[in-house]
Design an enzyme around this catalytic site. Structure first.
Site, PDB file in Angstrom:
ATOM      1  N   THR A   1       0.820  -1.224   0.019  1.00  0.00           N
ATOM      2  CA  THR A   1       0.003   0.117   0.038  1.00  0.00           C
ATOM      3  C   THR A   1       0.826   1.244  -0.006  1.00  0.00           C
ATOM      4  OG1 THR A   1      -0.226   0.076   2.420  1.00  0.00           O
ATOM      5  CG2 THR A   1      -1.851  -1.170   1.200  1.00  0.00           C
TER       6      THR A   1
ATOM      7  N   ASN B   1       0.771   4.781   1.526  1.00  0.00           N
ATOM      8  CA  ASN B   1       0.287   5.457   2.727  1.00  0.00           C
ATOM      9  C   ASN B   1       0.224   6.912   2.607  1.00  0.00           C
ATOM     10  OD1 ASN B   1      -0.042   2.757   3.741  1.00  0.00           O
ATOM     11  ND2 ASN B   1       1.525   2.751   5.009  1.00  0.00           N
TER      12      ASN B   1
ATOM     13  N   GLU C   1      -4.643   3.958   3.363  1.00  0.00           N
ATOM     14  CA  GLU C   1      -3.707   2.994   2.806  1.00  0.00           C
ATOM     15  C   GLU C   1      -4.167   2.402   1.458  1.00  0.00           C
ATOM     16  OE1 GLU C   1      -1.485   1.223   6.638  1.00  0.00           O
ATOM     17  OE2 GLU C   1      -3.535   0.180   5.937  1.00  0.00           O
TER      18      GLU C   1
ATOM     19  N   ILE D   1      -2.892  -0.314  -5.141  1.00  0.00           N
ATOM     20  CA  ILE D   1      -2.702   0.092  -6.717  1.00  0.00           C
ATOM     21  C   ILE D   1      -2.768  -1.080  -7.285  1.00  0.00           C
ATOM     22  CG2 ILE D   1      -2.008   1.284  -8.293  1.00  0.00           C
ATOM     23  CD1 ILE D   1      -0.798   3.313  -6.484  1.00  0.00           C
TER      24      ILE D   1
ATOM     25  N   TYR E   1       7.342   6.114  -2.550  1.00  0.00           N
ATOM     26  CA  TYR E   1       7.925   6.858  -1.413  1.00  0.00           C
ATOM     27  C   TYR E   1       8.060   8.458  -1.784  1.00  0.00           C
ATOM     28  CZ  TYR E   1       7.543   2.704   1.550  1.00  0.00           C
ATOM     29  OH  TYR E   1       7.002   1.621   2.385  1.00  0.00           O
TER      30      TYR E   1
END
Length: 325
Positions: A210, A212, A261, A264, A272
């Protein structure tokens, strides 16, 4: 879109715009009506289309300590305004020197001396100045005095039902877990935007990695699982995707910091630090605890399958399925 965050940054080239004034939280269909009226007026005068808004939101100043209420942060608002074709965003600091101005002083110092506007557009319920003494009648009088045009947009109601399009009504729809109802008022999916932050990386271990994002500073939609449309705004993976997202405090793991969260579908990349925009399409189920990890994984598979079915039937990623005319 040029973004100006102080009157000191205004150059001669930034003056002379036709500006829509307001907080534009959500950039909903009522706001869009004001923007379209502003666009038409700017076109008649050959002036840039501008928005004048404030940061932080005045409610965050005068009602500090209340739960988060904003539908979008400043970056998401700027992103949406750019998408609808705004040329200049005047995002002025809502500080004591500004909110201490009377309605006449605001018109003189900000609109005339500061921005040199050719005209302004506002909603019919617009209030401004110290003590909110200014309204559309005083603004119209100021326009006549100082030489700028004033356009007033009527309030927009839903075609079906008496409820007025407003940020308050949109927040209620989101709190009720009705993102399609919110989208009908917004004119676009409610999108949660921001940078991808590091989490506990549990999703990857479970086979559902996920992305986040922190949602603690915005209005909390109903906690639970949603079918979502995802835009990766920055980086090498920029583009549009389908996914499933969990919004809430992760009761399975005893955590209480609200976040979203997003898993995709069919994606394997490092996001990130990248900027994501996650559109809430349909509420699938509430948050809950599970007897164990295997039960959680089984439910996540069901959620993903349900989200895929829903999103395949959602043809346009930019507009609600049932947006009113």
């Amino acid at each position: 879109m040029k973004r100006i965050t102080s009157l000191l940054q205004v150059t001669e080239a930034d003056r002379g715009a036709f500006a829509a004034i307001g907080n534009f939280d959500g950039v909903h269909r009522g706001h869009q009506r004001v923007l379209e009226m502003t666009r038409a007026a700017a076109g008649r005068l050959g002036a840039p289309l501008a928005v004048l808004t404030f940061e932080p939101h005045p409610r965050e100043v005068f009602r500090a300590g209340e739960p988060p209420f904003r539908l979008m942060n400043a970056e998401a608002r700027a992103h949406r305004l750019e998408r609808v074709g705004v040329d200049i965003l005047y995002q002025l600091p809502f500080d004591k020197p500004l909110y201490g101005l009377t309605d006449t002083e605001f018109c003189q110092s900000v609109l005339v001396d500061g921005l040199g506007v050719r005209g302004v557009s506002v909603g019919a319920d617009f209030r401004y100045g110290k003590g909110r003494t200014g309204d559309v009648s005083t603004l119209t009088a100021a326009g006549a005095q100082f030489g700028f045009a004033v356009e007033v947009a009527r309030l927009l109601g839903l075609e079906r039902g008496p409820e007025r399009v407003s940020s308050t009504a949109i927040r209620k729809a989101l709190s009720d877990g009705e993102p399609r109802k919110a989208a009908a008022m917004l004119g676009h999916w409610q999108r949660i935007e921001g940078p991808v932050i590091h989490g506990e990386k549990r999703g990857r271990k479970l086979g559902f990695p996920t992305a986040n994002m922190d949602i603690s500073a915005i209005h909390q939609p109903r906690y639970g699982v949603y079918a979502v449309l995802v835009e990766v705004v920055t980086g090498r993976y920029a583009g549009h995707y389908h996914g499933v997202a969990s919004v809430g405090v992760r009761p399975m793991f005893g955590e209480n910091q609200p976040n979203i969260e997003t898993h995709i579908f069919d994606f394997d990349g490092d996001l990130y630090g990248e900027h994501l925009s996650v559109g809430l399409v349909e509420y699938l189920r509430p948050e809950r605890r599970f007897a164990g990890v295997e039960a959680l994984i089984a439910q996540m598979k069901e959620d993903s399958a349900a989200a895929r079915r829903i999103l395949v039937a959602t043809p346009d990623p930019y507009r609600p399925v049932a947006e009113p005319d």
